[in-house]
Design a protein around this motif. Structure first.
Motif, mmCIF file in Angstrom:
data_model
loop_
_atom_site.group_PDB
_atom_site.id
_atom_site.type_symbol
_atom_site.label_atom_id
_atom_site.label_comp_id
_atom_site.label_asym_id
_atom_site.label_seq_id
_atom_site.Cartn_x
_atom_site.Cartn_y
_atom_site.Cartn_z
ATOM 1 N N LEU A 1 -5.744 3.448 3.941
ATOM 2 C CA LEU A 1 -4.976 2.212 3.771
ATOM 3 C C LEU A 1 -3.486 2.497 3.583
ATOM 4 N N ALA A 2 -3.171 3.645 2.980
ATOM 5 C CA ALA A 2 -1.770 4.022 2.766
ATOM 6 C C ALA A 2 -1.148 4.650 4.010
ATOM 7 N N ALA A 3 -1.932 4.775 5.086
ATOM 8 C CA ALA A 3 -1.452 5.360 6.354
ATOM 9 C C ALA A 3 -1.046 6.819 6.180
ATOM 10 N N ARG A 4 -1.898 7.572 5.486
ATOM 11 C CA ARG A 4 -1.647 8.990 5.303
ATOM 12 C C ARG A 4 -2.804 9.806 5.875
ATOM 13 N N PRO A 5 -2.521 10.900 6.575
ATOM 14 C CA PRO A 5 -3.593 11.784 7.044
ATOM 15 C C PRO A 5 -4.471 12.215 5.885
ATOM 16 N N LEU A 6 -5.756 12.311 6.152
ATOM 17 C CA LEU A 6 -6.750 12.578 5.113
ATOM 18 C C LEU A 6 -7.544 13.827 5.458
ATOM 19 N N VAL A 7 -7.762 14.674 4.452
ATOM 20 C CA VAL A 7 -8.685 15.805 4.581
ATOM 21 C C VAL A 7 -9.773 15.587 3.545
ATOM 22 N N VAL A 8 -11.018 15.450 4.000
ATOM 23 C CA VAL A 8 -12.103 15.015 3.134
ATOM 24 C C VAL A 8 -13.321 15.915 3.310
ATOM 25 N N SER A 9 -14.057 16.133 2.239
ATOM 26 C CA SER A 9 -15.283 16.922 2.322
ATOM 27 C C SER A 9 -16.322 16.205 3.179
ATOM 28 N N ALA A 10 -16.967 16.970 4.040
ATOM 29 C CA ALA A 10 -17.993 16.417 4.942
ATOM 30 C C ALA A 10 -19.320 16.375 4.203
ATOM 31 N N THR A 11 -19.451 15.393 3.324
ATOM 32 C CA THR A 11 -20.659 15.317 2.518
ATOM 33 C C THR A 11 -20.956 13.887 2.114
ATOM 34 N N SER A 12 -22.220 13.567 2.004
ATOM 35 C CA SER A 12 -22.737 12.347 1.382
ATOM 36 C C SER A 12 -21.979 11.091 1.809
ATOM 37 N N GLY A 13 -21.640 10.233 0.829
ATOM 38 C CA GLY A 13 -20.991 8.971 1.154
ATOM 39 C C GLY A 13 -19.577 9.101 1.655
ATOM 40 N N LEU A 14 -18.950 10.276 1.468
ATOM 41 C CA LEU A 14 -17.599 10.467 2.001
ATOM 42 C C LEU A 14 -17.609 10.426 3.529
ATOM 43 N N LEU A 15 -18.702 10.894 4.125
ATOM 44 C CA LEU A 15 -18.829 10.801 5.587
ATOM 45 C C LEU A 15 -18.787 9.344 6.032
ATOM 46 N N GLU A 16 -19.412 8.488 5.256
ATOM 47 C CA GLU A 16 -19.440 7.054 5.561
ATOM 48 C C GLU A 16 -18.066 6.427 5.359
ATOM 49 N N ALA A 17 -17.401 6.791 4.271
ATOM 50 C CA ALA A 17 -16.092 6.214 3.969
ATOM 51 C C ALA A 17 -15.051 6.603 5.006
ATOM 52 N N ALA A 18 -15.143 7.827 5.539
ATOM 53 C CA ALA A 18 -14.134 8.325 6.490
ATOM 54 C C ALA A 18 -14.540 8.130 7.946
ATOM 55 N N ASP A 19 -15.704 7.568 8.173
ATOM 56 C CA ASP A 19 -16.226 7.462 9.536
ATOM 57 C C ASP A 19 -15.322 6.604 10.433
ATOM 58 N N GLY A 20 -15.025 7.126 11.607
ATOM 59 C CA GLY A 20 -14.292 6.360 12.603
ATOM 60 C C GLY A 20 -12.784 6.442 12.508
ATOM 61 N N TYR A 21 -12.259 7.149 11.524
ATOM 62 C CA TYR A 21 -10.806 7.255 11.384
ATOM 63 C C TYR A 21 -10.317 8.551 12.025
ATOM 64 N N VAL A 22 -9.482 8.417 13.028
ATOM 65 C CA VAL A 22 -8.994 9.567 13.785
ATOM 66 C C VAL A 22 -8.153 10.490 12.909
ATOM 67 N N SER A 23 -7.453 9.913 11.949
ATOM 68 C CA SER A 23 -6.534 10.705 11.121
ATOM 69 C C SER A 23 -7.247 11.475 10.018
ATOM 70 N N ALA A 24 -8.567 11.309 9.886
ATOM 71 C CA ALA A 24 -9.323 11.978 8.828
ATOM 72 C C ALA A 24 -9.993 13.230 9.364
ATOM 73 N N GLN A 25 -9.726 14.356 8.732
ATOM 74 C CA GLN A 25 -10.413 15.606 9.057
ATOM 75 C C GLN A 25 -11.498 15.860 8.017
ATOM 76 N N GLN A 26 -12.661 16.283 8.463
ATOM 77 C CA GLN A 26 -13.766 16.573 7.565
ATOM 78 C C GLN A 26 -13.983 18.078 7.511
ATOM 79 N N VAL A 27 -14.089 18.608 6.295
ATOM 80 C CA VAL A 27 -14.227 20.051 6.099
ATOM 81 C C VAL A 27 -15.430 20.323 5.208
#
Length: 397
Positions: free
Chosen positions: A313-339
């Motif tokens: 929402l703040a329009a900032r690139p995101l790096v997020v753990s690829a786990t559990s509900g975080l996968l759902e929260a970050a799903d579909g956002y091009v600017s989000a990297q999952q690690v």
């Protein structure tokens, strides 16, 4: 008690009086589930319901609840935290059950609610008392302890059988419930969190000159992977990457040792000057606006991930753990990297990619923010929660 006024059109409860919703919540801070509960209260008030919120402690949330027009009542109750379940916490647990039962029963008699909304699984006593008084209960599940032993999962889920209706914040939370309480999971409705954000977020800076500014927002705890973020900063700086990290949040009372451990570890790694402890702040948006990249490095199951949504929402690139509900929260956002969770090297590599591809990542984040504003619009969430409350309000035990 802070009295809230009765809005026009609020009739519809017992005996022709205003429809009353009693909201039971475990705390009074302004983290994820606290803010989500506040959104529920705002929706109920806008729909003409009288709302009474009961919490066991004081905190900044209470002022926001009063401003929303809710009545706020301090009532002792059992809160299922790890510290309460240790042998040393048993005397306090027993006292909370006994005193909480007396105070809770008294409050239910005074308030005469049409429905009791229990906002997390950590305050089960309220559901029991409500059902003993033949009141319908809507239970909101914000927890998903999928990594806990099966017996612990079953114990946490068992009280949900008391609920008249159940809402969960993600499909992942429902999947965890399915493993331990199939009867409950079969009737759960998923309502993704409403997350208010800036209406017109400023894009990230056009060029990264000097340090790349990283930010972590949330509770300081081992499960949130804050130590992983500190290790990643050390790896980046050792490799010659100019980065700095702001930690915006605080520990649970009694866990100050964890924050001290983080400070000590940062100094050991030689990044004590690059890791800044900002403490808790009611509004995270100024910190997100100053950041270049947001880190959400959780290492244990997350039921959803409001902080990930706030980054988008703040329009900032995101790096997020690829786990559990975080996968759902970050799903579909091009600017989000999952690690992979718990991997400082992978976290560091993702940060390097953001710097290397800065202009594209910056533009992607701006486009994603518009998608997130629609997907997590508070008005959509509030409407669905009012429908869920109304759906159980007429059902008596």
């Amino acid at each position: 008690m802070t009295a809230g006024s009765r809005p026009p059109g609020s009739e519809g409860g017992q005996d022709g009086r205003a429809a009353v919703v009693l909201v039971a919540h475990p705390g009074a801070e302004l983290y994820g589930s606290d803010r989500v509960m506040l959104e529920t209260v705002l929706g109920l008030r806008a729909a003409g319901r009288r709302v009474v919120v009961t919490v066991p402690v004081d905190g900044p949330l209470l002022d926001d609840l009063a401003a929303a027009g809710a009545q706020v009542v301090r009532t002792r109750t059992v809160v299922l935290r790890k510290s309460a379940l240790r042998p040393s916490g048993l005397p306090r647990l027993v006292a909370d059950v006994l005193v909480g039962a007396v105070q809770g029963w008294s409050l239910l008699r005074r308030v005469r609610p049409d429905v009791v909304y229990v906002s997390t699984v950590t305050v089960p006593l309220w559901a029991l008392l409500a059902r003993l008084r033949r009141l319908p209960v809507l239970w909101h599940v914000h927890e998903a302890e999928g990594s806990q032993p099966a017996v612990v999962q079953r114990l946490l889920a068992a009280p949900l059988l008391l609920a008249t209706g159940v809402v969960a914040n993600s499909r992942y939370s429902v999947e965890v419930l399915r493993r331990s309480a199939r009867r409950v999971a079969a009737r759960v409705s998923v309502v993704h969190n409403g997350v208010p954000g800036p209406a017109d977020p400023a894009p990230a800076r056009a060029e990264v000159d000097g340090s790349l500014r990283l930010v972590y927002v949330g509770r300081l705890s081992a499960r949130k992977g804050v130590d992983v973020a500190v290790e990643a900063v050390a790896a980046l700086r050792d490799a010659g990457d100019d980065v700095e990290l702001d930690l915006v949040g605080a520990v649970f009372p009694g866990y100050e040792w964890f924050e001290q451990g983080l400070r000590d570890r940062a100094r050991e790694l030689g990044v004590g000057d690059a890791v800044r402890f900002r403490g808790f702040h009611p509004s995270v948006w100024p910190f997100l606006a100053e950041a270049d990249v947001v880190l959400v490095p959780s290492v244990v199951d997350e039921p959803f991930g409001n902080t990930a949504v706030e980054a988008v929402l703040a329009a900032r690139p995101l790096v997020v753990s690829a786990t559990s509900g975080l996968l759902e929260a970050a799903d579909g956002y091009v600017s989000a990297q999952q690690v992979p969770p718990g991997d400082p090297a992978a976290l560091a590599d993702a940060v390097r990619r953001v710097r290397k591809e800065w202009e594209q990542r910056r533009q992607d984040a701006l486009a994603d923010a518009a998608v997130a504003r629609e997907r997590h619009a508070p008005e959509h969430y509030r409407r669905r929660m009012v429908e869920a409350v109304d759906g159980v309000a007429g059902r008596r035990a």
